[in-house]
Motif scaffolding. Structure first.
Motif, short mmCIF file in Angstrom:
data_model
loop_
_atom_site.label_atom_id
_atom_site.label_comp_id
_atom_site.label_asym_id
_atom_site.label_seq_id
_atom_site.Cartn_x
_atom_site.Cartn_y
_atom_site.Cartn_z
N PHE A 295 9.82 -16.50 -31.04
CA PHE A 295 10.93 -15.61 -30.76
C PHE A 295 11.41 -15.84 -29.33
O PHE A 295 10.61 -15.98 -28.41
CB PHE A 295 10.49 -14.14 -30.93
CG PHE A 295 11.59 -13.15 -30.72
CD1 PHE A 295 11.81 -12.56 -29.49
CD2 PHE A 295 12.43 -12.82 -31.78
CE1 PHE A 295 12.83 -11.63 -29.32
CE2 PHE A 295 13.45 -11.90 -31.61
CZ PHE A 295 13.66 -11.31 -30.38
N THR B 90 13.87 -14.57 -26.11
CA THR B 90 14.74 -13.64 -25.39
C THR B 90 15.03 -14.24 -24.03
O THR B 90 14.11 -14.63 -23.32
CB THR B 90 14.07 -12.26 -25.19
OG1 THR B 90 13.79 -11.68 -26.44
CG2 THR B 90 15.01 -11.35 -24.41
N ASN C 190 17.02 -12.84 -20.75
CA ASN C 190 17.67 -11.65 -20.22
C ASN C 190 18.88 -11.99 -19.36
O ASN C 190 18.88 -12.97 -18.62
CB ASN C 190 16.68 -10.83 -19.39
CG ASN C 190 15.62 -10.17 -20.24
OD1 ASN C 190 15.80 -9.96 -21.42
ND2 ASN C 190 14.48 -9.87 -19.63
N HIS D 32 21.57 -9.57 -23.38
CA HIS D 32 20.40 -10.42 -23.58
C HIS D 32 20.56 -11.30 -24.81
O HIS D 32 20.99 -10.83 -25.87
CB HIS D 32 19.14 -9.58 -23.74
CG HIS D 32 18.90 -8.62 -22.61
ND1 HIS D 32 19.13 -8.94 -21.29
CD2 HIS D 32 18.46 -7.33 -22.62
CE1 HIS D 32 18.84 -7.91 -20.53
NE2 HIS D 32 18.43 -6.92 -21.29
N GLU E 296 19.01 -13.49 -27.88
CA GLU E 296 17.82 -13.49 -28.72
C GLU E 296 17.98 -14.44 -29.90
O GLU E 296 19.10 -14.65 -30.39
CB GLU E 296 17.52 -12.08 -29.26
CG GLU E 296 17.22 -11.06 -28.20
CD GLU E 296 16.87 -9.70 -28.78
OE1 GLU E 296 16.17 -8.94 -28.11
OE2 GLU E 296 17.30 -9.41 -29.91
N LYS E 297 16.84 -14.99 -30.32
CA LYS E 297 16.80 -15.76 -31.56
C LYS E 297 15.42 -15.57 -32.17
O LYS E 297 14.41 -15.66 -31.46
CB LYS E 297 17.08 -17.24 -31.33
CG LYS E 297 17.17 -18.02 -32.65
CD LYS E 297 17.61 -19.46 -32.46
CE LYS E 297 17.82 -20.13 -33.82
NZ LYS E 297 18.20 -21.55 -33.71
#
Lengths: 118, 114
Positions: free
Chosen positions: B18, B20, B22, B74, B76-77
């Motif tokens: 995962f 993130t 920021n 932010h 995200e994937k």
């Protein structure tokens, strides 16, 4: 169609020499931008051309930097009397004119010219 | 003035992890927010965008939500791939007279290992 192209891809020069960097925007794009990407400063706006309007030169770091856009298409960024701190990647982008009511133009970037001043 | 702050890299992840990254911003009014990606040897490409509060931009499995209350955007994937290895830039355009100047963060280098 072709994207934004820039030449040369790499340029090494000696301190004090002048350099010219070229940008060919996407056909039909009336807006053209130059940015500089350097290790210390990140990505910085340099100059903006839109059609026949006066360019926004507010990002040019010194009077050694100048840019032209001939015929509303190709642009040349010229750096006179280069200094070592001018070493960076110079990015060109182009976009369509801002549409009425739109909040932004999507800017399409070229691959950049890496300038090294020895 | 306007500014964008994003997490310093480099970020190294394993495939399917995962992600993130920021990003917070400072700007007057309601800027438009962007994530750009720069793959090795290529120019910057727009990854996703959001133009007003609570908008969610999404593309290629990446998402970012415009949070006015925290001035954040932010990235995200849920499951990164090796092909996602690149430098990611958060950016804004402030509405008004200079609604063409992109203000960028310093970039975050992501490396995804198989």
């Amino acid at each position: 169609g072709a994207g934004v192209s820039q030449s040369p891809s790499n340029k090494v020069t000696e301190k004090g020499k002048d350099v010219e960097l070229r940008c060919d925007p996407i056909s039909g794009h009336t807006a053209l931008y130059w940015y500089r990407q350097s290790l210390g400063q990140g990505l910085e706006f340099l100059i903006y051309f839109q059609g026949n309007s006066a360019p926004d030169k507010s990002g040019l770091p010194s009077d050694r930097f100048s840019a032209e856009r001939t015929g509303g298409s190709v642009s040349t960024l010229t750096i006179q009397r280069t200094q070592q701190e001018d070493s960076a990647v110079y990015l060109c982008a182009s976009s369509l004119a801002l549409a009425s009511g739109s909040r932004y133009n999507e800017q399409f970037f070229g691959p950049g010219t890496r300038l090294t001043v020895l | 003035g306007n500014s964008v702050t994003q997490m310093e890299g480099p970020v190294t992840l394993s495939e399917e992890a995962f992600l993130t990254i920021n990003c917070t911003y400072t700007a007057t009014g309601y800027p438009s927010l962007f994530w750009y990606v720069q793959y090795p040897g290529e120019g910057l490409q727009l990854l996703l965008k959001a133009t007003k509060a609570d908008d969610k931009g999404s593309n290629k499995g990446f998402e970012a939500t415009y949070r006015k209350e925290t001035t954040s955007f932010h990235l995200e994937k849920g499951s990164v791939q090796v092909s996602d290895s690149a430098v990611y830039f958060c950016a804004l355009i402030r509405p008004g007279g200079s609604n063409y100047k992109l203000t960028f963060g310093k970039g975050t280098l992501l490396t995804v290992n198989p």
